[in-house]
Design a protein around this motif. Structure first.
Motif, PDB file in Angstrom:
ATOM      1  N   ARG A  14      48.441  27.537  80.233  1.00  0.00           N
ATOM      2  CA  ARG A  14      49.308  27.409  79.051  1.00  0.00           C
ATOM      3  C   ARG A  14      50.589  28.237  79.240  1.00  0.00           C
ATOM      4  O   ARG A  14      51.683  27.780  78.928  1.00  0.00           O
ATOM      5  CB  ARG A  14      48.551  27.828  77.777  1.00  0.00           C
ATOM      6  N   LEU A  15      50.460  29.443  79.772  1.00  0.00           N
ATOM      7  CA  LEU A  15      51.653  30.281  79.992  1.00  0.00           C
ATOM      8  C   LEU A  15      52.570  29.621  81.019  1.00  0.00           C
ATOM      9  O   LEU A  15      53.785  29.536  80.826  1.00  0.00           O
ATOM     10  CB  LEU A  15      51.239  31.672  80.470  1.00  0.00           C
ATOM     11  N   GLN A  16      51.974  29.152  82.100  1.00  0.00           N
ATOM     12  CA  GLN A  16      52.756  28.524  83.168  1.00  0.00           C
ATOM     13  C   GLN A  16      53.482  27.283  82.655  1.00  0.00           C
ATOM     14  O   GLN A  16      54.622  27.016  83.026  1.00  0.00           O
ATOM     15  CB  GLN A  16      51.797  28.132  84.316  1.00  0.00           C
ATOM     16  N   GLY A  17      52.832  26.549  81.753  1.00  0.00           N
ATOM     17  CA  GLY A  17      53.410  25.309  81.228  1.00  0.00           C
ATOM     18  C   GLY A  17      54.661  25.544  80.386  1.00  0.00           C
ATOM     19  O   GLY A  17      55.518  24.671  80.290  1.00  0.00           O
ATOM     20  N   GLY A  18      54.766  26.717  79.750  1.00  0.00           N
ATOM     21  CA  GLY A  18      55.990  27.090  79.037  1.00  0.00           C
ATOM     22  C   GLY A  18      56.113  26.543  77.621  1.00  0.00           C
ATOM     23  O   GLY A  18      57.113  26.793  76.961  1.00  0.00           O
ATOM     24  N   ALA A  19      55.083  25.816  77.111  1.00  0.00           N
ATOM     25  CA  ALA A  19      55.186  25.280  75.745  1.00  0.00           C
ATOM     26  C   ALA A  19      54.846  26.339  74.703  1.00  0.00           C
ATOM     27  O   ALA A  19      55.092  26.146  73.514  1.00  0.00           O
ATOM     28  CB  ALA A  19      54.247  24.085  75.580  1.00  0.00           C
ATOM     29  N   HIS A  20      54.305  27.476  75.140  1.00  0.00           N
ATOM     30  CA  HIS A  20      53.861  28.499  74.185  1.00  0.00           C
ATOM     31  C   HIS A  20      55.056  29.195  73.536  1.00  0.00           C
ATOM     32  O   HIS A  20      56.162  29.207  74.066  1.00  0.00           O
ATOM     33  CB  HIS A  20      53.000  29.542  74.912  1.00  0.00           C
ATOM     34  N   ALA A  21      54.773  29.820  72.382  1.00  0.00           N
ATOM     35  CA  ALA A  21      55.754  30.702  71.742  1.00  0.00           C
ATOM     36  C   ALA A  21      55.002  31.962  71.336  1.00  0.00           C
ATOM     37  O   ALA A  21      53.988  31.881  70.653  1.00  0.00           O
ATOM     38  CB  ALA A  21      56.366  30.028  70.520  1.00  0.00           C
ATOM     39  N   GLY A  22      55.474  33.114  71.763  1.00  0.00           N
ATOM     40  CA  GLY A  22      54.766  34.364  71.495  1.00  0.00           C
ATOM     41  C   GLY A  22      53.705  34.625  72.552  1.00  0.00           C
ATOM     42  O   GLY A  22      53.845  34.202  73.694  1.00  0.00           O
ATOM     43  N   LYS A  23      52.622  35.293  72.124  1.00  0.00           N
ATOM     44  CA  LYS A  23      51.652  35.818  73.085  1.00  0.00           C
ATOM     45  C   LYS A  23      50.412  34.938  73.210  1.00  0.00           C
ATOM     46  O   LYS A  23      49.908  34.397  72.240  1.00  0.00           O
ATOM     47  CB  LYS A  23      51.177  37.200  72.608  1.00  0.00           C
ATOM     48  N   ILE A  24      49.903  34.859  74.426  1.00  0.00           N
ATOM     49  CA  ILE A  24      48.620  34.211  74.700  1.00  0.00           C
ATOM     50  C   ILE A  24      47.603  35.322  74.969  1.00  0.00           C
ATOM     51  O   ILE A  24      47.879  36.247  75.739  1.00  0.00           O
ATOM     52  CB  ILE A  24      48.751  33.262  75.904  1.00  0.00           C
ATOM     53  N   MET A  25      46.446  35.233  74.291  1.00  0.00           N
ATOM     54  CA  MET A  25      45.489  36.343  74.331  1.00  0.00           C
ATOM     55  C   MET A  25      44.132  35.899  74.863  1.00  0.00           C
ATOM     56  O   MET A  25      43.753  34.727  74.725  1.00  0.00           O
ATOM     57  CB  MET A  25      45.296  36.889  72.907  1.00  0.00           C
ATOM     58  N   LEU A  26      43.404  36.858  75.432  1.00  0.00           N
ATOM     59  CA  LEU A  26      42.009  36.636  75.827  1.00  0.00           C
ATOM     60  C   LEU A  26      41.121  37.428  74.877  1.00  0.00           C
ATOM     61  O   LEU A  26      41.450  38.570  74.540  1.00  0.00           O
ATOM     62  CB  LEU A  26      41.765  37.150  77.252  1.00  0.00           C
ATOM     63  N   THR A  27      40.015  36.831  74.440  1.00  0.00           N
ATOM     64  CA  THR A  27      39.045  37.575  73.650  1.00  0.00           C
ATOM     65  C   THR A  27      37.805  37.827  74.510  1.00  0.00           C
ATOM     66  O   THR A  27      37.407  36.965  75.297  1.00  0.00           O
ATOM     67  CB  THR A  27      38.643  36.823  72.374  1.00  0.00           C
ATOM     68  N   VAL A  28      37.233  39.001  74.345  1.00  0.00           N
ATOM     69  CA  VAL A  28      36.141  39.415  75.257  1.00  0.00           C
ATOM     70  C   VAL A  28      34.854  39.577  74.465  1.00  0.00           C
ATOM     71  O   VAL A  28      34.891  40.130  73.371  1.00  0.00           O
ATOM     72  CB  VAL A  28      36.527  40.725  75.957  1.00  0.00           C
TER      73      VAL A  28
END
Ligand SMILES: NC(=O)c1ccc[n+]([C@@H]2O[C@H](COP(=O)([O-])OP(=O)(O)OC[C@H]3O[C@@H](n4cnc5c(N)ncnc54)[C@H](OP(=O)(O)O)[C@@H]3O)[C@@H](O)[C@H]2O)c1
Length: 323
Positions: free
Chosen positions: A309-323
């Motif tokens: 998703r980050l590489q694709g560039g369509a995001h706005a703001g932060k992409i997060m991982l939940t553990v």
């Protein structure tokens, strides 16, 4: 206390995958955090591609920021205790169930924020503070031009500058991202695919500080868009690091060209930035003036999809991982 944990490993071109690893032990001045959430940042993509190696002593594992609960404390740590919830800037190792942080790079969770939101703060807030507020010395009433305004860094820079009383212009790659920049406090979102940011900035009187991530093709235009005594601060070169410029303009306008990387700074320097951020930015967050923009969250096991998703560039703001 668990002896082993799951973490994400990256190797050559293989997809990101979970692996078992020993839980690390905190050394002097360190804390061990049971990670609830970790932020994904563009430097993670560069590290994975072999273009941003971890500094000496830093873990190979990706991940520059986390939030969670402290489960162990190393020697000489006085501020924190087991059970405290913190967010922390890391030199690496955040894509895991447990991560080590220097005690000085940890901060309390701002009141009113979830652990996911708090984990989205350290990398962007420290970077914006160090570059826009320290190197760029942005003052209230001045004008900031932010490139990549809808990025993790950009959404943070717009809000922090606005909270400081500055005027903000921001560039982004589509109209929807431009409207987001305006919602966050930019006076004008500039779609760089259809509009000329240099002309718009000049018409508005010029920029006192410019935060750039694009590099070579923007340098001459940034110099033209800057006001006399302007400061151009470079934190990435997504489109190239080698540029030819007219040095005379720098002299005539008395400009400052500068830049920095956060990860390579010494631990005591990061601790100093942490104290400044806690003093100046945490009150803005707790007053609701600065709020992390979360694009999406993925479970740790789906780190590969989060990177896509980050590489694709369509995001706005932060992409997060939940553990
Ligand atoms: N020096 C430091 O200490 C430091 C620390 C952290 C981050 N950074 C850098 O700051 C930048 C932003 O980081 P982030 O984590 O916020 O990343 P991010 O959310 O992925 O944002 C990057 C943005 O840049 C734009 N972009 C992508 N490729 C581009 C290209 N080739 N040319 C022009 N624009 C492009 C995209 O926005 P549009 O769709 O609007 O074009 C994208 O949203 C990254 O380059 C990162 O490496 C530097």
């Amino acid at each position: 206390m668990a002896q082993t944990m799951r973490k994400i490993v990256h190797a050559n071109d293989a997809p990101l995958a979970l692996a078992e690893a020993p839980v690390p032990e905190p050394g002097a001045g360190q804390i061990l955090i049971r990670v609830a959430a970790a932020g994904i940042n563009r430097p993670d993509l560069a590290q994975r591609a072999g273009m941003y190696p971890p500094p000496p002593g830093a873990p190979e594992t990706l991940g520059l920021e986390v939030a969670g609960e402290i489960t162990a404390i190393g020697a000489s740590v006085s501020r924190w205790k087991v059970g405290d919830q913190v967010c922390a800037l890391l030199a690496g190792g955040g894509y895991a169930e447990y991560a080590l942080a220097d005690a000085g790079s940890a901060l309390p969770i701002p009141k009113g924020l979830s652990l996911i939101e708090a984990a989205a703060l350290p990398e962007t807030v420290f970077t914006v503070w160090a570059n826009v507020f320290e190197s760029g010395a942005l003052r209230p009433g001045e004008t900031l031009l932010v490139h990549g305004g809808a990025s993790g860094i950009g959404t943070t820079a717009i809000q922090m500058a606005k909270a400081h009383g500055a005027r903000v212009f921001a560039t982004a790659g589509d109209d929807e991202k431009c409207r987001l920049c305006e919602k966050l406090g930019a006076e004008r979102g500039i779609n760089y695919r259809s509009e000329d940011f240099e002309a718009i900035a000049r018409e508005a009187g010029g920029a006192d500080v410019i935060l750039d991530i694009v590099g070579a093709p923007y340098l001459a235009k940034n110099i033209n868009a800057a006001k006399p005594l302007g400061r151009i601060v470079m934190i990435a070169q997504l489109q190239g690091a080698h540029a030819e410029i007219n040095l005379m303009l720098i002299m005539l306008k008395r400009l400052t060209l500068t830049g920095s990387t956060l990860r390579s700074r010494a631990a005591d320097e990061k601790a100093r930035i942490a104290r400044e951020v806690e003093r100046q930015v945490w009150p803005w967050i707790e007053a609701g003036k600065v709020k992390p923009v979360i694009d999406s969250t993925f479970p740790l096991a789906e780190a590969e999809a989060a990177h896509a998703r980050l590489q694709g560039g369509a995001h706005a703001g932060k992409i997060m991982l939940t553990v």
